[in-house]
Design an enzyme around this catalytic site. Sequence first.
Site, PDB file in Angstrom:
ATOM      1  N   LYS A   1       0.839  -1.220   0.000  1.00  0.00           N
ATOM      2  CA  LYS A   1       0.000   0.000   0.000  1.00  0.00           C
ATOM      3  C   LYS A   1       0.865   1.258   0.000  1.00  0.00           C
ATOM      4  O   LYS A   1       0.649   2.179  -0.779  1.00  0.00           O
ATOM      5  CB  LYS A   1      -0.895   0.060   1.259  1.00  0.00           C
ATOM      6  CG  LYS A   1      -1.832  -1.108   1.427  1.00  0.00           C
ATOM      7  CD  LYS A   1      -2.667  -0.985   2.698  1.00  0.00           C
ATOM      8  CE  LYS A   1      -1.890  -1.036   4.001  1.00  0.00           C
ATOM      9  NZ  LYS A   1      -1.223  -2.317   4.271  1.00  0.00           N
TER      10      LYS A   1
ATOM     11  N   ARG B   1      -9.520   1.098   9.271  1.00  0.00           N
ATOM     12  CA  ARG B   1      -9.050  -0.251   9.581  1.00  0.00           C
ATOM     13  C   ARG B   1     -10.058  -1.064  10.350  1.00  0.00           C
ATOM     14  O   ARG B   1      -9.769  -2.209  10.706  1.00  0.00           O
ATOM     15  CB  ARG B   1      -7.802  -0.153  10.419  1.00  0.00           C
ATOM     16  CG  ARG B   1      -6.554  -0.141   9.583  1.00  0.00           C
ATOM     17  CD  ARG B   1      -5.429   0.033  10.554  1.00  0.00           C
ATOM     18  NE  ARG B   1      -4.340  -0.855  10.293  1.00  0.00           N
ATOM     19  CZ  ARG B   1      -3.290  -0.505   9.580  1.00  0.00           C
ATOM     20  NH1 ARG B   1      -3.229   0.657   8.997  1.00  0.00           N
ATOM     21  NH2 ARG B   1      -2.301  -1.351   9.446  1.00  0.00           N
TER      22      ARG B   1
ATOM     23  N   ARG C   1      11.761  -6.223   4.645  1.00  0.00           N
ATOM     24  CA  ARG C   1      11.676  -4.753   4.611  1.00  0.00           C
ATOM     25  C   ARG C   1      12.698  -4.131   5.559  1.00  0.00           C
ATOM     26  O   ARG C   1      12.932  -4.609   6.650  1.00  0.00           O
ATOM     27  CB  ARG C   1      10.277  -4.287   5.016  1.00  0.00           C
ATOM     28  CG  ARG C   1      10.203  -2.750   5.130  1.00  0.00           C
ATOM     29  CD  ARG C   1       8.801  -2.228   5.141  1.00  0.00           C
ATOM     30  NE  ARG C   1       8.011  -2.776   6.211  1.00  0.00           N
ATOM     31  CZ  ARG C   1       6.694  -2.628   6.301  1.00  0.00           C
ATOM     32  NH1 ARG C   1       6.040  -1.954   5.378  1.00  0.00           N
ATOM     33  NH2 ARG C   1       6.037  -3.159   7.295  1.00  0.00           N
TER      34      ARG C   1
ATOM     35  N   ARG D   1      11.495  -2.373  11.012  1.00  0.00           N
ATOM     36  CA  ARG D   1      10.410  -1.807  11.813  1.00  0.00           C
ATOM     37  C   ARG D   1      10.141  -2.752  12.982  1.00  0.00           C
ATOM     38  O   ARG D   1      10.100  -3.962  12.780  1.00  0.00           O
ATOM     39  CB  ARG D   1       9.147  -1.692  10.938  1.00  0.00           C
ATOM     40  CG  ARG D   1       8.752  -0.252  10.658  1.00  0.00           C
ATOM     41  CD  ARG D   1       7.686  -0.145   9.615  1.00  0.00           C
ATOM     42  NE  ARG D   1       6.401  -0.723   9.995  1.00  0.00           N
ATOM     43  CZ  ARG D   1       5.299  -0.646   9.246  1.00  0.00           C
ATOM     44  NH1 ARG D   1       5.330  -0.005   8.099  1.00  0.00           N
ATOM     45  NH2 ARG D   1       4.174  -1.191   9.634  1.00  0.00           N
TER      46      ARG D   1
ATOM     47  N   ARG E   1      -0.522  -8.767  13.497  1.00  0.00           N
ATOM     48  CA  ARG E   1      -1.053  -7.822  12.501  1.00  0.00           C
ATOM     49  C   ARG E   1      -1.915  -8.531  11.459  1.00  0.00           C
ATOM     50  O   ARG E   1      -2.945  -8.008  11.036  1.00  0.00           O
ATOM     51  CB  ARG E   1       0.109  -7.095  11.808  1.00  0.00           C
ATOM     52  CG  ARG E   1       0.749  -6.043  12.709  1.00  0.00           C
ATOM     53  CD  ARG E   1       2.136  -5.682  12.250  1.00  0.00           C
ATOM     54  NE  ARG E   1       2.156  -5.007  10.972  1.00  0.00           N
ATOM     55  CZ  ARG E   1       3.215  -4.960  10.176  1.00  0.00           C
ATOM     56  NH1 ARG E   1       4.353  -5.561  10.522  1.00  0.00           N
ATOM     57  NH2 ARG E   1       3.155  -4.317   9.039  1.00  0.00           N
TER      58      ARG E   1
HETATM   59  P1  AP5 Z   1       4.962  -1.604   1.805  1.00  0.00           P
HETATM   60  O1  AP5 Z   1       4.606  -0.763   0.621  1.00  0.00           O
HETATM   61  O2  AP5 Z   1       5.734  -0.995   2.897  1.00  0.00           O
HETATM   62  O3  AP5 Z   1       3.606  -2.351   2.338  1.00  0.00           O
HETATM   63  P2  AP5 Z   1       2.376  -1.798   3.147  1.00  0.00           P
HETATM   64  O4  AP5 Z   1       1.151  -2.406   2.556  1.00  0.00           O
HETATM   65  O5  AP5 Z   1       2.428  -0.309   3.254  1.00  0.00           O
HETATM   66  O6  AP5 Z   1       2.651  -2.508   4.541  1.00  0.00           O
HETATM   67  P3  AP5 Z   1       2.623  -1.942   6.014  1.00  0.00           P
HETATM   68  O7  AP5 Z   1       3.371  -2.919   6.845  1.00  0.00           O
HETATM   69  O8  AP5 Z   1       3.069  -0.510   6.062  1.00  0.00           O
HETATM   70  O9  AP5 Z   1       1.112  -2.023   6.323  1.00  0.00           O
HETATM   71  P4  AP5 Z   1       0.451  -2.013   7.675  1.00  0.00           P
HETATM   72  O10 AP5 Z   1      -0.942  -1.774   7.303  1.00  0.00           O
HETATM   73  O11 AP5 Z   1       0.704  -3.197   8.506  1.00  0.00           O
HETATM   74  O12 AP5 Z   1       1.234  -0.839   8.474  1.00  0.00           O
HETATM   75  P5  AP5 Z   1       0.866   0.657   8.822  1.00  0.00           P
HETATM   76  O13 AP5 Z   1       2.111   1.432   8.784  1.00  0.00           O
HETATM   77  O14 AP5 Z   1      -0.313   1.119   8.055  1.00  0.00           O
HETATM   78  O15 AP5 Z   1       5.740  -2.902   1.260  1.00  0.00           O
HETATM   79  C1  AP5 Z   1       6.227  -3.878   2.158  1.00  0.00           C
HETATM   80  C2  AP5 Z   1       7.634  -4.339   1.698  1.00  0.00           C
HETATM   81  O16 AP5 Z   1       7.514  -5.002   0.432  1.00  0.00           O
HETATM   82  C3  AP5 Z   1       8.641  -3.191   1.473  1.00  0.00           C
HETATM   83  O17 AP5 Z   1       9.929  -3.649   1.816  1.00  0.00           O
HETATM   84  C4  AP5 Z   1       8.547  -2.905  -0.040  1.00  0.00           C
HETATM   85  O18 AP5 Z   1       9.769  -2.378  -0.548  1.00  0.00           O
HETATM   86  C5  AP5 Z   1       8.249  -4.300  -0.587  1.00  0.00           C
HETATM   87  N1  AP5 Z   1       7.391  -4.296  -1.776  1.00  0.00           N
HETATM   88  C6  AP5 Z   1       6.322  -3.475  -2.040  1.00  0.00           C
HETATM   89  N2  AP5 Z   1       5.754  -3.806  -3.212  1.00  0.00           N
HETATM   90  C7  AP5 Z   1       6.458  -4.867  -3.689  1.00  0.00           C
HETATM   91  C8  AP5 Z   1       6.354  -5.679  -4.879  1.00  0.00           C
HETATM   92  N3  AP5 Z   1       5.387  -5.463  -5.803  1.00  0.00           N
HETATM   93  N4  AP5 Z   1       7.226  -6.698  -5.027  1.00  0.00           N
HETATM   94  C9  AP5 Z   1       8.199  -6.938  -4.108  1.00  0.00           C
HETATM   95  N5  AP5 Z   1       8.361  -6.208  -2.986  1.00  0.00           N
HETATM   96  C10 AP5 Z   1       7.495  -5.186  -2.783  1.00  0.00           C
HETATM   97  O19 AP5 Z   1       0.394   0.499  10.344  1.00  0.00           O
HETATM   98  C11 AP5 Z   1       1.305   0.150  11.347  1.00  0.00           C
HETATM   99  C12 AP5 Z   1       0.612   0.169  12.698  1.00  0.00           C
HETATM  100  O20 AP5 Z   1       0.126   1.487  12.995  1.00  0.00           O
HETATM  101  C13 AP5 Z   1      -0.618  -0.734  12.830  1.00  0.00           C
HETATM  102  O21 AP5 Z   1      -0.276  -2.063  13.152  1.00  0.00           O
HETATM  103  C14 AP5 Z   1      -1.358  -0.028  13.976  1.00  0.00           C
HETATM  104  O22 AP5 Z   1      -0.764  -0.320  15.215  1.00  0.00           O
HETATM  105  C15 AP5 Z   1      -1.118   1.441  13.668  1.00  0.00           C
HETATM  106  N6  AP5 Z   1      -2.141   2.023  12.785  1.00  0.00           N
HETATM  107  C16 AP5 Z   1      -1.970   2.546  11.537  1.00  0.00           C
HETATM  108  N7  AP5 Z   1      -3.148   2.981  11.038  1.00  0.00           N
HETATM  109  C17 AP5 Z   1      -4.094   2.730  11.987  1.00  0.00           C
HETATM  110  C18 AP5 Z   1      -5.487   2.923  12.060  1.00  0.00           C
HETATM  111  N8  AP5 Z   1      -6.161   3.456  11.032  1.00  0.00           N
HETATM  112  N9  AP5 Z   1      -6.131   2.536  13.180  1.00  0.00           N
HETATM  113  C19 AP5 Z   1      -5.476   1.982  14.225  1.00  0.00           C
HETATM  114  N10 AP5 Z   1      -4.154   1.747  14.216  1.00  0.00           N
HETATM  115  C20 AP5 Z   1      -3.452   2.120  13.105  1.00  0.00           C
HETATM  116 MG    MG Z   2       2.751   1.033   4.818  1.00  0.00          MG
END
Ligand code: AP5
Ligand code: MG
Length: 212
Positions: free
Chosen positions: A14, A89, A123, A156, A167
Amino acid sequence: MYRLVFLGPPGVGKGTQAARLARELRLAHLSTGDLLRAAVAARTPLGLEADGHMRAGRLVPDDLVLKILKERLAQPDASAGFILDGYPRNLAQAETLDRITRIERVISFELPSEVLVRRLSARRICPQCQSVYNVDSRPPRVPGRCDRDGAELVQRPDDRPEAVETRLKVYTEQTAPLLAFYRTRRLLSPVDASGTPEDVARRLRTTLRASG
Ligand code: AP5
Ligand code: MG
């Protein structure tokens, strides 16, 4: 004007796709995860409260996330369109979002869980500028160092296997029900997130064109 939501499990890409599309279409990239991590790094009261939840892989309480989201949405760049990456979420957040703005399209990125786990464990991020790398698919030019500022890359805290397991479970239990919520409203467009980031970006553009 685009007001988009990117939905999908942890590690699906994402953030990678949102950063790219935001650059291309000059949209604001609103990642609640990035905003929360910045608050943790700055040791604000909100960040201190969010930290434990994030490390464990649990959702941060709705009221805290809504506060940072509203502040971000009020910034001028968001008025020309935005991509919401990581919000909503759960159903309560989706209902709140309905009250504060009108979303035009929800993209749901899809990928088998074994690929998610691989992407997450490979990552690495830059603690200074938040650039995202991957030791398999997007390695830095100098191993272990950020291309932009040379800082030492780190994992991370929530990419450790125990937190990843939580997660994925939280996603299935609390976030996946949003797929039906948005499908019923005819806002949902699935995108296959396999292949290279370029492959996914191409499918995403095709999907956005088809949905107007
Ligand atoms: P990346 O693009 O970083 O993936 P992502 O979908 O953004 O994954 P996240 O881990 O950031 O999602 P998440 O929803 O768990 O975390 P968030 O920060 O939102 O890609 C992942 C890896 O793959 C990278 O190394 C990239 O280079 C690689 N990659 C990408 N595309 C690729 C491809 N096509 N092929 C190969 N490799 C590829 O949330 C974190 C925490 O914050 C949550 O757990 C929660 O505690 C809190 N939080 C955030 N939002 C909320 C909310 N709305 N409500 C409550 N808590 C929240
Ligand atoms: Mg992300």
